[in-house]
Design an enzyme around this catalytic site. Structure first.
Site, mmCIF file in Angstrom:
data_model
loop_
_atom_site.group_PDB
_atom_site.id
_atom_site.type_symbol
_atom_site.label_atom_id
_atom_site.label_comp_id
_atom_site.label_asym_id
_atom_site.label_seq_id
_atom_site.Cartn_x
_atom_site.Cartn_y
_atom_site.Cartn_z
ATOM 1 N N THR A 290 -6.662 22.757 8.132
ATOM 2 C CA THR A 290 -8.021 23.123 8.102
ATOM 3 C C THR A 290 -8.921 21.724 7.807
ATOM 4 O OG1 THR A 290 -7.771 25.175 7.380
ATOM 5 C CG2 THR A 290 -9.836 24.455 7.531
ATOM 6 N N THR B 189 -8.253 25.375 1.830
ATOM 7 C CA THR B 189 -7.284 24.876 2.987
ATOM 8 C C THR B 189 -5.826 25.695 2.460
ATOM 9 O OG1 THR B 189 -5.945 23.004 4.043
ATOM 10 C CG2 THR B 189 -7.209 22.711 1.982
ATOM 11 N N GLY C 142 -3.949 31.086 5.780
ATOM 12 C CA GLY C 142 -5.373 31.761 5.386
ATOM 13 C C GLY C 142 -5.190 33.022 4.928
HETATM 14 N N1 GLY Z 1 -6.709 27.999 6.568
HETATM 15 C C1 GLY Z 1 -6.677 28.121 7.990
HETATM 16 C C2 GLY Z 1 -6.203 29.119 8.479
HETATM 17 O O1 GLY Z 1 -5.149 29.712 7.875
HETATM 18 O O2 GLY Z 1 -6.460 29.519 9.561
#
Ligand code: GLY
Length: 267
Positions: free
Chosen positions: A155, A204, A207
């Site tokens: 990200t 980041t 997620g």
């Molecule tokens: N940190 C970005 C995602 O997991 O989409």
């Protein structure tokens, strides 16, 4: 004083930090911190070195769905699983400023972008196609593919503090391998992004892990002892995680792996 800090995603090579310093030095010339962070994230969305905008990772079905968000103290905007636009972060800003809502997703987000004048744009690249081949191999071998072999979590994000006024923005093609429709932390306030009371942060990493921890909000709640709290988070995560932001006037960069980051300041 104006300050801005950028990251290129946890796992990104620190060799890219000089490039991010350059993007920070361009972005800091705006008057408003929201203009600055959106400009900074657009530079990274347009740069094939990063997994956001052009160069975004593909889903296992070969599609590209992107997430992006912006936040200031008291307001927020994000897009989830938007497709065929060049700069999702700009659309997220337009959701915040140009609709009664804070989040638009999927075909509604893409339709809104067209109404706002964003032309049809294909962000796929040869690099993304190559990554998709690797992702499909991993996903075929292991039903828990996502955790056993994360291939990319990079990200991009930016936080600016202009005379105490803070804005944050981030954008991603998502963590690969991933299913179509999967949503990460980026468009979720308190998870990938948070701004309040002179504190601003973008995160980041995988997620799902960031959402489970409500990482950005959790660190805001412990901002008086941020570095100590980060040590606890890092010690309890086998996964890559990183954050950048401002705790008052103080910039911070915290990550448990390499993470390209850039910084600029103007007195
Ligand atoms: N940190 C970005 C995602 O997991 O989409």
């Amino acid at each position: 004083m104006r300050q801005i800090i950028l990251h290129g995603g946890v796992g990104s090579s620190s060799d890219l930090s000089a490039l991010l310093d350059k993007y920070a030095s361009y972005s800091i010339n705006y008057e408003d911190p929201l203009d600055a962070v959106v400009a900074a994230v657009k530079y990274m969305e347009d740069d094939l070195n990063f997994n956001a905008g052009t160069g975004s990772t593909m889903r296992l079905d070969g599609s590209i769905q992107m997430d992006a968000a912006v936040m200031i103290d008291g307001n927020f905007g994000s897009v989830i699983n938007i497709e065929y636009v060049k700069n999702p972060v700009q659309v997220a800003r337009e959701v915040m400023e140009g609709t009664p809502h804070v989040i638009l997703c999927s075909d509604g987000a893409t339709k809104f972008a067209r109404e706002k004048g964003h032309p049809q744009y294909d962000p796929s690249t040869d690099k993304a196609k190559k990554r998709l081949e690797d992702a499909r191999k991993v996903a075929t071998k292991d039903p828990r593919f996502f955790y056993s072999s994360p291939l990319s979590v990079d990200t991009v994000g930016a936080v600016a503090n202009f005379e105490g006024k803070i804005a944050a923005a981030l954008s991603t093609g998502g963590s690969s391998p991933m299913m179509r429709g999967r949503v990460g932390d980026t468009p979720i306030p308190g998870s990938g992004i948070f701004v309040k009371d002179g504190f601003g942060i973008v995160a980041t990493g995988i997620g799902e892990e960031i959402i489970r921890r409500q990482l950005s909000f959790a660190l805001y709640c412990k901002k008086e002892r941020l570095e100590d709290e980060w040590k606890i988070v890092a010690a309890n995560s086998e996964f890559s995680l990183g954050v950048v932001g401002f705790n008052g006037q103080k910039p911070f960069v915290l990550a448990n792996r390499s993470m390209a980051h850039g910084f600029a300041t103007v007195e």
